[in-house]
Structures are given as structure tokens and as C-alpha cells.
Write an enzyme that holds these catalytic residues in place. Structure first.
Site, PDB file in Angstrom:
ATOM      1  N   LEU A 162      -1.887  15.411 -17.106  1.00 31.21           N
ATOM      2  CA  LEU A 162      -2.355  16.546 -16.335  1.00 31.21           C
ATOM      3  C   LEU A 162      -1.915  17.521 -17.002  1.00 31.21           C
ATOM      4  CD1 LEU A 162      -1.412  15.616 -12.741  1.00 31.21           C
ATOM      5  CD2 LEU A 162      -3.805  15.458 -13.879  1.00 31.21           C
ATOM      6  N   GLY A 163      -0.923  17.844 -17.590  1.00 32.84           N
ATOM      7  CA  GLY A 163      -0.441  19.169 -18.393  1.00 32.84           C
ATOM      8  C   GLY A 163       0.954  18.976 -18.727  1.00 32.84           C
ATOM      9  N   GLY A 183       4.611  21.818 -19.043  1.00 29.30           N
ATOM     10  CA  GLY A 183       5.341  23.028 -18.911  1.00 29.30           C
ATOM     11  C   GLY A 183       6.423  22.846 -19.522  1.00 29.30           C
ATOM     12  N   PHE A 229       9.262  22.023 -18.344  1.00 30.23           N
ATOM     13  CA  PHE A 229      10.211  20.932 -17.782  1.00 30.23           C
ATOM     14  C   PHE A 229       9.754  19.815 -18.628  1.00 30.23           C
ATOM     15  CE2 PHE A 229      11.231  17.637 -14.777  1.00 30.23           C
ATOM     16  CZ  PHE A 229      12.645  18.103 -14.484  1.00 30.23           C
ATOM     17  N   PRO A 289       6.392  16.784 -19.498  1.00 31.85           N
ATOM     18  CA  PRO A 289       4.996  16.323 -19.033  1.00 31.85           C
ATOM     19  C   PRO A 289       4.636  16.024 -17.608  1.00 31.85           C
ATOM     20  CG  PRO A 289       6.014  14.501 -20.370  1.00 31.85           C
ATOM     21  CD  PRO A 289       6.674  15.895 -20.141  1.00 31.85           C
ATOM     22  N   VAL A 290       3.394  16.177 -17.151  1.00 29.37           N
ATOM     23  CA  VAL A 290       2.910  15.758 -15.653  1.00 29.37           C
ATOM     24  C   VAL A 290       2.056  14.692 -15.612  1.00 29.37           C
ATOM     25  CG1 VAL A 290       2.149  16.821 -13.642  1.00 29.37           C
ATOM     26  CG2 VAL A 290       3.542  18.451 -15.001  1.00 29.37           C
ATOM     27  N   LYS A 340       6.182  14.665 -12.612  1.00 33.17           N
ATOM     28  CA  LYS A 340       6.736  15.519 -13.836  1.00 33.17           C
ATOM     29  C   LYS A 340       7.938  14.681 -14.044  1.00 33.17           C
ATOM     30  CE  LYS A 340       6.254  20.145 -13.104  1.00 33.17           C
ATOM     31  NZ  LYS A 340       6.618  21.530 -12.725  1.00 33.17           N
ATOM     32  N   ASP A 372       9.248  32.952 -10.294  1.00 29.05           N
ATOM     33  CA  ASP A 372       8.406  32.469 -11.752  1.00 29.05           C
ATOM     34  C   ASP A 372       6.963  32.621 -11.015  1.00 29.05           C
ATOM     35  OD1 ASP A 372       7.920  32.054 -14.263  1.00 29.05           O
ATOM     36  OD2 ASP A 372       8.385  29.925 -14.058  1.00 29.05           O
TER      37      ASP A 372
END
Ligand SMILES: Nc1ncnc2c1ncn2[C@@H]1O[C@H](COP(=O)(O)OP(=O)(O)OP(=O)(O)O)[C@@H](O)[C@H]1O
Ligand SMILES: [Mg+2]
Length: 452
Positions: free
Chosen positions: A86-87, A89, A91, A93-94, A115, A210
Site C-alpha cells: 500500500l505504501g 513511510g 516506520f 512498508p504497509v 505495517k 505529526d
């Protein structure tokens, strides 16, 4: 039953397989407590605590969090396959996954987002724990629901409800698709404001730290929910006016006084809210290096025009094609102006922001648009789109080295690589009218429209 206090590091041993696996066939959902008082992170960092194994599950009793094994999450996500990506960030991969109704008694069949902590990244156990502690205990229609977690050997994972429309960042800045209508933008602003107000008004207030477009996730009906509590902080206690912290957050969204002093208050979140509201009005990212120099920082460029109704049309998102309530836009712009005040005390509280935004969704002085013909594309499948975006995001984030710890203030804006369509797929007379309006005024929107 009172909540047990635990130390951050005393939890670590409890995460290891040998001590943490629940007996087979036993529902691993944690029992409900009668009286529930939110455990704070300062409780966790108490080094004198002697409580050890299973503290996390005991301390989060009442939160109904499920504890998953890594094996289960592999099955759910088809071994974290790239087709489920999915994406990504700071942290890690998701991936999308699907829980069937046989996995746990009491856990309904549903899609989830998993996540996974990137073990080579700069975030780690502490951010994972912060997320579990905050989101595990906070429940609100505008906070994403944490369903459970996995803590096995060095692996750290988080399992969330799946949000079908991805992040606001993806929706607002995606170039070659229909843009978000005005009413949806106002719905998102109001819902996100309610989420922040809930955190600030809690018995033990929370500063989110954030707030940005990529951390606002959207449900199928565009209901926004805040995600990512890895940087959240308990608000000041007693007579304290602020919390002193290392400066962390995202460039373009963090409040100037927080960057200067490291003094964190709820008003820092209000500033970040103002930035997102401005992004919703203008359709521009908070920082865009590809713009002419004076337009690169959205707040610096747009703020002076927010309080001047006659200049407002210069900064409104050209992709709205004039289809917005003029009165609503004025009020939203005036609110953004206040939120972005350099003096924190002059910013409104989030509960007042909610009150101001509430009526805006009902303003109906929206010009009736002409017939818009949208050529159908083969991109109608959202899940496919999300995966593609995710891949682009993964690439782009890798290039940016996009991590909180390394850069402290990380650079929020990313360019998503996408192939432009062969021919324009949307034509509207309103856009032409909007172009004329901006040309007449000799406004900077001129440049924006050219590129639109
Ligand atoms: N619950 C969810 N449902 C659907 N998609 C999700 C969910 N959580 C995250 N995503 C997707 O994964 C992407 C990455 O999310 P993540 O929060 O890890 O990073 P980010 O917000 O882009 O960056 P940052 O590390 O700065 O927070 C999001 O942009 C979103 O598209
Ligand atoms: Mg995020």
C-alpha cells in the site's frame, strides 16, 4: 482494577516468542477492565518499575487489542506480497491483508493494513510502542483503529483497520484524476479537526506532533481518521506550559516556535492543522521545490492572501474549477490565517476550529458547474491504484531517506512518479472561466493553471 505501570524497556523481554505466545485455542484478545485510566508514556519510561513479562497486554487491558503471530500476519498478507503493498513511510512498508472470521473468536472478517517495522530503518521499538500505547487506548471515530500488533523476536508489526481511500496526501495531490470536491475537502477538514480536538481535550491531553496530509487516512466515504502516533506526546502537566522535546516532525508542517525552541504545546498541532487546511484550499503541498522560489513554501506564499477576500481566488486550487462556496472559502481561509499565526496564543483551540468549520459544509453558494465529460479510464479500480501509488511512494521515499530519526524534521513532500495520460481526460468551461479570472487579476494563479 488499576492500570499497572511498566517501563518501556521492561516490555522488551515480553515480546520474545518464548514468553509471549498465548496458549493455542485460547482467544488472545485482552480482557476488558472495569475502570480504565489511560496509561501514559511517562509511566513507561519509569526505570524503577519491576513488572516484566506480559505487562503490555495487562496494561492495555480494556483496549481489545489482538496479539498476532508473525506467521498469522504472513498468511493475512500473502507473505507481504508486492501486490498487497500500500505504501511506505519512515516506520516501514504497509501491506493490505484480509482477516477471515476463523482467525480469532470475536474478530470479524475484514480487510486490514499491516505495517511492518523496517529493521534497517531509523525507527524502532520505541515508535512501535508509542503507537501501541496511544492508539491502543484511544478510540474515536476520527482516529484510525488499531486492531492489534505483533512483537516477536526483533519483529514489530501493527495491524490497523483498512482505509480504502488511502491518505489525504494521495487523494489531494494525485494529478491525473478527478480532484476532491469542495464539500469533501470541508468534510475532511472538519473530521480531522474533531480528531485533534479529541486528543487535546482528553482527560490526559495528547499532542499529536505529526499532523500532515499523509497521516490523514480516508474511509470509503472520505471520513478522515488520524493515523501514526509514533511521535505523539502527553501534554504538559500541572503548571507546565509546554513539553520540552527533541524537535521532530515534518518540515513544512511543524510550528515555527517549536522548531526554534523545542517547546511543544497543543498550539503546535493547531499550526500544522492550519497548513493542512491551506493545502485543502490551494491543492498545493506545504513545500514544493519545483515551484518558483517565492511560492515554494506554501505558508509564506499564501498566508498574506488568506485574510483578503479579493485576493483569495488567486490561491484557491484551480482544480476546483471555481466550484466552491465563496463564503465558505473566505471563512476557511480566515481560520487557516489564525491557525498559522506566528504567535501560538493567537491561534484558536481545536474545539473552536471545529465550531468554525461545522457550518461550512452546509454553505450552498457553489456555482452550478457546466456539464463535465470525463473520459473513462482503466484506472477505476482503487485497490490497483493504491498499490501503484504505493510502489511509487516506496521508490520516492527511499530516495528521500524519509525517516523521522535521521533528519529529525523530515521533508514531507514527495513527488509521485506517474505517467501523464495521452490526452486530457477532463474538460470544463469552468476551468476556462477560472483561468480568465486569474489572468484578469494578473495573479500568481496564472502559473498554477498553466501547469494544471
Ligand atoms: N490503515 C491503512 N489503510 C490503508 N492504507 C494505509 C493504512 N495505513 C497506511 N496506509 C498507506 O500506507 C502509506 C504509508 O503510510 P505510513 O503512515 O507508514 O507513511 P507516511 O504517512 O506516508 O509517512 P510518515 O512515515 O511520515 O508517517 C500511506 O500513505 C497509505 O497510503
Ligand atoms: Mg503516516
Amino acid at each position: 482494577m488499576t492500570v499497572k505501570k511498566i517501563t518501556c524497556w521492561s516490555i522488551v523481554p515480553s515480546c520474545y516468542k518464548s514468553e509471549f505466545q498465548a496458549p493455542k485455542n485460547k482467544a488472545k484478545v485482552i480482557a476488558k477492565q472495569n475502570s480504565f485510566q489511560r496509561l501514559s508514556l511517562s509511566d513507561l519510561s519509569n526505570p524503577s518499575s519491576t513488572t516484566l513479562s506480559e505487562d503490555l497486554s495487562i496494561s492495555l487491558a480494556g483496549s481489545n487489542l489482538h496479539i498476532f503471530t508473525l506467521g498469522e500476519l504472513k498468511v493475512i498478507t500473502q507473505s507481504f506480497s508486492s501486490s498487497n503493498f500500500l505504501g511506505e513511510g519512515g516506520f516501514g512498508p504497509v501491506h493490505k491483508g484480509f482477516i477471515d472470521d476463523k482467525l480469532r473468536p470475536g474478530l470479524a472478517a475484514q480487510p486490514v493494513a499491516v505495517k511492518l517495522l523496517d529493521l534497517d530503518g531509523t525507527q524502532g521499538h520505541r515508535e512501535w510502542l508509542t503507537e501501541v500505547i496511544f492508539l491502543g487506548q484511544l478510540r474515536h471515530p476520527h482516529l484510525v483503529k488499531l486492531i492489534g500488533y505483533c512483537c516477536e523476536d526483533e519483529h514489530r508489526l501493527l495491524v490497523y483497520e483498512y482505509m480504502p481511500r488511502g491518505s489525504l496526501e494521495n487523494q489531494l495531490f494525485r494529478r491525473y484524476s478527478v480532484s476532491l470536491p469542495w464539500s469533501t475537502r470541508m468534510k475532511i477538514a472538519l473530521g480531522a479537526a474533531k480528531g485533534l480536538a479529541f486528543l487535546h481535550e482528553a482527560e490526559k491531553p495528547v499532542i499529536y506532533r505529526d499532523f500532515k496530509a499523509s497521516n490523514i487516512l480516508l474511509d470509503s466515504d472520505y471520513t478522515p481518521k488520524l493515523s501514526d502516533f509514533g511521535l505523539a506526546k502527553d501534554g504538559p502537566e500541572g503548571d507546565d506550559t509546554h513539553v520540552s522535546t527533541r524537535v521532530m516532525g515534518t518540515q513544512g508542517y511543524a510550528a515555527p516556535e517549536y522548531i526554534m525552541t523545542g517547546h511543544l504545546t497543543a498550539m503546535s498541532d493547531v499550526y500544522s492543522f492550519g497548513v493542512v487546511l491551506l493545502e485543502l484550499l490551494t491543492g498545493r503541498r506545504s513545500v514544493e521545490k519545483s515551484r518558483p522560489h517565492r511560492e515554494q513554501n506554501l505558508v509564506e506564499w499564501a498566508r498574506p492572501m488568506l485574510n483578503e477576500p479579493r485576493k483569495l481566488s488567486r490561491i484557491m486550487d484551480p482544480r476546483l474549477e471555481g466550484q466552491y462556496s465563496e463564503m465558505g472559502a473566505r471563512k476557511a481561509a480566515a481560520l487557516a490565517y489564525q491557525c498559522l499565526s506566528h504567535r501560538p496564543k493567537q491561534r484558536p483551540k481545536m474545539c473552536d476550529v471545529v465550531k468554525t468549520l461545522e457550518p461550512l459544509k452546509d454553505f450552498d453558494d457553489i456555482p452550478i458547474g457546466p456539464f463535465v465529460y470525463t473520459v473513462p479510464t482503466d484506472k477505476s479500480d482503487n485497490s490497483i491504484k493504491d498499490v501503484k501509488e504505493g510502489n511509487a511512494q516506496r521508490e520516492s521515499k527511499k530516495k528521500c531517506g524519509h525517516h523521522h530519526q535521521n533528519q529529525q524534521l523530515h521533508h514531507g513532500h514527495r513527488h509521485h512518479q506517474r505517467t501523464p495520460p495521452k490526452s486530457p481526460n477532463c474538460y470544463s468551461e469552468n476551468l476556462v472561466r477560472q483561468r480568465r479570472r486569474s489572468l484578469d487579476l494578473n495573479s500568481p494563479l496564472h502559473h498554477g493553471v498553466k501547469g494544471a
